[in-house]
Motif scaffolding. Sequence first.
Motif, short mmCIF file in Angstrom:
data_model
loop_
_atom_site.label_atom_id
_atom_site.label_comp_id
_atom_site.label_asym_id
_atom_site.label_seq_id
_atom_site.Cartn_x
_atom_site.Cartn_y
_atom_site.Cartn_z
N VAL A 1 0.84 -1.21 0.00
CA VAL A 1 0.00 0.00 0.00
C VAL A 1 0.87 1.26 0.00
N ILE A 2 1.86 1.30 0.87
CA ILE A 2 2.71 2.49 0.97
C ILE A 2 3.49 2.71 -0.32
N ILE A 3 4.04 1.64 -0.88
CA ILE A 3 4.78 1.79 -2.14
C ILE A 3 3.85 2.24 -3.26
N HIS A 4 2.66 1.68 -3.32
CA HIS A 4 1.70 2.07 -4.36
C HIS A 4 1.40 3.56 -4.30
N HIS A 5 1.20 4.07 -3.10
CA HIS A 5 0.85 5.49 -2.95
C HIS A 5 2.05 6.41 -2.95
N GLU B 1 9.92 -4.08 -6.81
CA GLU B 1 11.28 -4.03 -7.34
C GLU B 1 12.01 -2.85 -6.75
N ARG B 2 13.30 -3.07 -6.53
CA ARG B 2 14.18 -2.00 -6.06
C ARG B 2 14.91 -1.46 -7.28
N SER C 1 21.17 4.32 -2.74
CA SER C 1 19.85 4.11 -2.15
C SER C 1 18.94 3.43 -3.18
N HIS C 2 17.92 2.77 -2.70
CA HIS C 2 16.96 2.11 -3.58
C HIS C 2 15.62 2.84 -3.54
N ALA C 3 15.04 2.98 -4.72
CA ALA C 3 13.67 3.51 -4.85
C ALA C 3 12.76 2.31 -5.04
N MET C 4 11.68 2.29 -4.26
CA MET C 4 10.78 1.14 -4.27
C MET C 4 9.61 1.36 -5.24
N HIS C 5 9.29 0.33 -6.00
CA HIS C 5 8.17 0.38 -6.96
C HIS C 5 7.44 -0.95 -6.96
N LEU C 6 6.14 -0.89 -7.19
CA LEU C 6 5.38 -2.12 -7.41
C LEU C 6 5.56 -2.53 -8.86
N THR C 7 5.62 -3.81 -9.08
CA THR C 7 5.64 -4.34 -10.45
C THR C 7 4.19 -4.40 -10.93
#
Length: 156
Positions: free
Chosen positions: A57-61, A95-96, A105-111
Amino acid sequence: MTAVSRDFNVQESTIDYGPLGNDLGYVLRRAQLWVFQDFIRTMTPLDLRPAQYSVLVIIHHNPGLSQIALASALGIERARLVRLLDQLEERKLVERRPAASDRRSHAMHLTPQGERALAGALDLVATHRLACLEEFGGPNNYETLVRLLARFGAPQ
């Protein structure tokens, strides 16, 4: 809470809880157990645990959020978050990517698969919410409880 007692196969009338019945920490913990058990049961088709759902949820938003910011937002230790992200990445849900501003640093994303899983989870969460509304005595009680607990830093 009768529902929690049923889950533990204990007849409430045989146990004397003494002052625990009016102890905020104890009743909050019992309520949390009930909520998490129902959530896990409801999410069985997607095999998502509460923390995994929260991460999605947090990554999606907040696409592109750093792992550090994600850990902070959820109040999760960074080492625990890394394990959660590893699990979600193995399932191809997140995915990072290297962050644009800092490649360390890594940016977080939903596939796309993660977006579909979250959409399915949101449908199941609606079912879970109905169970919570019933268990906590209707929408007014539920909303009041959430509003009161939000005063302690819970997200609104």
